[in-house]
Design an enzyme around this catalytic site. Structure first.
Site, short mmCIF file in Angstrom:
data_model
loop_
_atom_site.label_atom_id
_atom_site.label_comp_id
_atom_site.label_asym_id
_atom_site.label_seq_id
_atom_site.Cartn_x
_atom_site.Cartn_y
_atom_site.Cartn_z
N GLY A 20 0.83 -1.20 0.00
CA GLY A 20 0.00 0.00 0.00
C GLY A 20 0.86 1.25 0.00
O GLY A 20 1.97 1.26 0.54
N GLY A 22 1.11 4.81 1.49
CA GLY A 22 0.60 5.67 2.54
C GLY A 22 0.73 7.13 2.17
O GLY A 22 1.76 7.56 1.63
N THR A 23 -0.29 7.92 2.46
CA THR A 23 -0.30 9.32 2.03
C THR A 23 -0.13 10.30 3.20
O THR A 23 -0.27 11.51 3.01
CB THR A 23 -1.62 9.66 1.30
N ASP A 50 -3.60 4.40 0.70
CA ASP A 50 -4.03 4.48 2.09
C ASP A 50 -4.09 5.94 2.53
O ASP A 50 -3.09 6.65 2.52
CB ASP A 50 -3.05 3.71 2.98
N TYR A 55 -5.30 12.94 7.87
CA TYR A 55 -4.22 13.44 7.02
C TYR A 55 -4.56 14.76 6.34
O TYR A 55 -3.66 15.45 5.85
CB TYR A 55 -3.86 12.40 5.95
N LYS A 84 -10.04 6.27 6.90
CA LYS A 84 -10.10 5.93 8.32
C LYS A 84 -11.02 6.88 9.07
O LYS A 84 -11.04 8.08 8.83
CB LYS A 84 -8.69 5.97 8.94
N HIS A 117 -9.58 4.45 13.06
CA HIS A 117 -8.17 4.84 13.08
C HIS A 117 -7.51 4.52 14.42
O HIS A 117 -6.40 3.96 14.46
CB HIS A 117 -8.06 6.33 12.78
N SER A 166 -7.78 -0.30 13.42
CA SER A 166 -6.36 0.03 13.40
C SER A 166 -5.92 0.38 14.80
O SER A 166 -6.66 1.03 15.56
CB SER A 166 -6.11 1.22 12.46
N ASN A 167 -4.72 -0.06 15.16
CA ASN A 167 -4.13 0.27 16.46
C ASN A 167 -4.92 -0.26 17.65
O ASN A 167 -4.82 0.28 18.76
CB ASN A 167 -3.94 1.79 16.59
N GLN A 190 -4.90 -2.77 11.36
CA GLN A 190 -3.77 -2.18 10.66
C GLN A 190 -2.71 -1.70 11.66
O GLN A 190 -2.93 -0.75 12.41
CB GLN A 190 -4.23 -1.00 9.80
#
Length: 231
Positions: A20, A22-23, A50, A55, A84, A117, A166-167, A190
């Protein structure tokens, strides 16, 4: 190589590319750069893009994806787009509006993967990291099982092909998996997990640093802080 050999099957039957792009970028990097670098990533072969509300560049990333679809580089079904759900939108009634906002920003009809997220609820609102007058983070209390049910509804509505987390530590993930009436299992948790050569691993093991690269220490007093437990 045939693209089908570069993907893995998720537990809901959909396929995710094994690599993937990531941005995420630090604040000092102009958001406009996300457009150019995402276009380049697609041109060199990345198909999993992603991104996340956090972001603050979904508009630029979406523009890059659409431009590569328009010029014939890829089709929409070739792109696996991940977004996310941010921590200020964990209340169940806020989940779908948050996803719809991301879809509006990226200008796509659906995301391929929508994930929670962080399992850390923050005070709802437009501020990414809401603070009180003393500069202290403002937390929220939410039942993540209810949040998950709202994600399941997004999947049923066709707004997200797959849903995940995620996390999450193992206790938080087990809470979802053991939820009565669970309709869809998370397709992923993730986290930073990849394979290096034995030589690289030997060098890393020799560091004995015992650190996490992104542990959100300023949220460590949150009652749902995940990093005190193993994944």
């Amino acid at each position: 190589m045939d693209p089908k050999y570069q993907r893995v099957k998720l537990n809901d039957g959909h396929f995710i590319p094994i690599l993937g792009f990531g941005t995420y970028a630090p604040e000092e990097v102009p958001k406009s750069e996300a457009l150019e670098v995402t276009q380049l990533a697609i041109e060199v072969g990345f198909r999993h893009i992603d991104c996340a509300h956090l972001y603050q560049n979904e508009g630029q990333v979406g523009q890059a994806i659409r431009s590569k679809i328009a010029d014939g580089t890829v089709k929409r079904e070739d792109i696996f787009y991940t977004s996310k759900l941010w921590s200020t939108f964990l209340q169940p009634e806020l989940v779908r509006p948050a996803l719809e906002k991301s879809l509006k920003n990226v200008q796509l009809d659906y995301v391929d993967l929508y994930i929670i997220h962080f399992p850390l609820a923050l005070k709802p609102g437009e501020e990414l990291f809401p603070k009180d007058e003393n500069g202290k983070m403002m937390y929220d209390s939410v039942d993540l099982c209810r949040t998950w049910e709202a994600l399941e509804k997004c999947k049923d509505a066709g707004l997200a092909k797959s849903i995940g987390v995620s996390n999450f530590n193992h206790k938080q993930l087990e809470k979802i998996l053991n939820k009565p009436g669970l309709k869809y299992k998370p397709v992923c948790n993730q986290v930073l997990d990849f394979e290096l050569t034995p030589e690289d691993m030997k060098a890393i093991d020799g560091l004995n640093s015992n650190i996490r690269y992104y542990d959100l220490v300023f949220l460590a007093d949150h009652p749902d802080y995940p990093f005190s437990e193993e994944y």
